[in-house]
Design a protein around this motif. Sequence first.
Motif, PDB file in Angstrom:
ATOM      1  N   PHE A 118       0.859  -1.193   0.000  1.00  0.00           N
ATOM      2  CA  PHE A 118       0.000   0.000   0.000  1.00  0.00           C
ATOM      3  C   PHE A 118       0.891   1.237   0.000  1.00  0.00           C
ATOM      4  O   PHE A 118       1.923   1.281   0.670  1.00  0.00           O
ATOM      5  N   THR A 119       0.471   2.260  -0.771  1.00  0.00           N
ATOM      6  CA  THR A 119       1.203   3.524  -0.828  1.00  0.00           C
ATOM      7  C   THR A 119       0.245   4.669  -0.544  1.00  0.00           C
ATOM      8  O   THR A 119      -0.871   4.704  -1.073  1.00  0.00           O
ATOM      9  N   SER A 120       0.669   5.596   0.295  1.00  0.00           N
ATOM     10  CA  SER A 120      -0.119   6.791   0.600  1.00  0.00           C
ATOM     11  C   SER A 120       0.812   7.994   0.486  1.00  0.00           C
ATOM     12  O   SER A 120       1.676   8.215   1.345  1.00  0.00           O
ATOM     13  N   GLY A 121       0.651   8.776  -0.589  1.00  0.00           N
ATOM     14  CA  GLY A 121       1.564   9.886  -0.815  1.00  0.00           C
ATOM     15  C   GLY A 121       2.972   9.368  -1.033  1.00  0.00           C
ATOM     16  O   GLY A 121       3.223   8.525  -1.902  1.00  0.00           O
ATOM     17  N   THR A 122       3.904   9.852  -0.194  1.00  0.00           N
ATOM     18  CA  THR A 122       5.286   9.402  -0.300  1.00  0.00           C
ATOM     19  C   THR A 122       5.577   8.230   0.625  1.00  0.00           C
ATOM     20  O   THR A 122       6.694   7.710   0.636  1.00  0.00           O
ATOM     21  N   ARG A 123       4.579   7.810   1.388  1.00  0.00           N
ATOM     22  CA  ARG A 123       4.783   6.725   2.345  1.00  0.00           C
ATOM     23  C   ARG A 123       4.445   5.388   1.692  1.00  0.00           C
ATOM     24  O   ARG A 123       3.410   5.242   1.058  1.00  0.00           O
ATOM     25  N   VAL A 124       5.331   4.429   1.862  1.00  0.00           N
ATOM     26  CA  VAL A 124       5.159   3.096   1.297  1.00  0.00           C
ATOM     27  C   VAL A 124       5.133   2.094   2.440  1.00  0.00           C
ATOM     28  O   VAL A 124       5.995   2.109   3.321  1.00  0.00           O
ATOM     29  N   GLY A 125       4.122   1.243   2.432  1.00  0.00           N
ATOM     30  CA  GLY A 125       4.015   0.260   3.506  1.00  0.00           C
ATOM     31  C   GLY A 125       3.037  -0.834   3.148  1.00  0.00           C
ATOM     32  O   GLY A 125       2.976  -1.272   1.994  1.00  0.00           O
ATOM     33  N   THR A 126       2.278  -1.291   4.129  1.00  0.00           N
ATOM     34  CA  THR A 126       1.293  -2.349   3.925  1.00  0.00           C
ATOM     35  C   THR A 126      -0.054  -1.909   4.483  1.00  0.00           C
ATOM     36  O   THR A 126      -0.131  -1.016   5.333  1.00  0.00           O
ATOM     37  N   ALA A 127      -1.111  -2.541   3.995  1.00  0.00           N
ATOM     38  CA  ALA A 127      -2.460  -2.212   4.457  1.00  0.00           C
ATOM     39  C   ALA A 127      -3.222  -3.497   4.709  1.00  0.00           C
ATOM     40  O   ALA A 127      -2.975  -4.529   4.089  1.00  0.00           O
ATOM     41  N   ARG A 128      -4.164  -3.421   5.643  1.00  0.00           N
ATOM     42  CA  ARG A 128      -5.072  -4.533   5.907  1.00  0.00           C
ATOM     43  C   ARG A 128      -6.415  -3.982   6.357  1.00  0.00           C
ATOM     44  O   ARG A 128      -6.499  -2.882   6.892  1.00  0.00           O
ATOM     45  N   ARG A 129      -7.481  -4.739   6.098  1.00  0.00           N
ATOM     46  CA  ARG A 129      -8.814  -4.348   6.542  1.00  0.00           C
ATOM     47  C   ARG A 129      -8.994  -4.772   7.995  1.00  0.00           C
ATOM     48  O   ARG A 129      -8.600  -5.873   8.391  1.00  0.00           O
TER      49      ARG A 129
END
Length: 333
Positions: free
Chosen positions: A182-193
Amino acid sequence: MTKSVGSACVAGLAALALAACGGGGSQGGSGGTPPPVGGGGGGGTPTPPPAQTPAPPPAFSFAASFAFETTLGVESTMFTWQDGTSGTQRLEAATPRFLSGTSPARLSFEVAPPNEVARIRFDGVDRTFTSNIGAVSGFRRFFGSSTDEELRIGPFSPFFTRGSDTSAEVAIVLFQSAPTGFTSGTRVGTARRLIFAAIGNPSQEIGRIPVSRRFVTEGGFTSLGDFSMLSSTSLVTISSDYNTGIFGGFSVARTAPNGGNPERLADLNFKGAHDPATNRLTGTIRDQADRVVGNFEGGLYGPRRQRIAFVYEFAIPETGNLKHIGFLYGLEG
């Protein structure tokens, strides 16, 4: 709120202390039954017998299958990334959303020896879990193909059932999906529901609560361990004058390194109202400066409205204005 589907009713709700706001009488009748109109031998038309108040649904347990849907819950995509400045992992509820009548959560639990099967559905998520019959009667914990995907059902705490974990009027359901990129703006990481939802037997009593009540609750909110509740238990009151409304809350703390005492960061307060017609609880979360920093929804469960549950979302400067979601649930005490 929650309603049963099929043969059994389930209860669920977040633990929180609150006192009920009464004011005025309850809507249950008082006094005797009036005599019938007219005599037994003649002209009058007998008055039909009064309608019987249905018996409350039994408390639920994992000894039998059940199914329900609930509109008391909060869900979000949870975003985890590495803070480039501090080097600390951060967690944020990127898209917090309360459930609604048009978008409820549904949970089913089936006893199918030697297994138990649980299915959860909400907002595009539809997952089924199978496990051996659990040895602990008060909660269940299922895992997907890996331990990254998890479903929990149950009180979570002996406190809530006061030493008896065989059945409950209300409980909390927690589901988290396996992480994906998952990417949000310049931040790159992981996402979960992630979802916290209350299941259970909504109270059948309606009307104003005549005497203020205090509820003892416990719960938690999303974090990576650096922030947490200062205490796992809270007190919430519903005032009987219906002007004061609901009040109570919890404090946020930063975990101290090396096992030291946690640092108190903020005191958060619930301020809201009880709807006498539906037993729904709604309001805002305010900080120590009385600024609105979040919202909550809740309900009352079981006979005599003695159980309570809340779900909520908030963001405060003390935790970097990151959004959090959480739950509280508990009982009158």
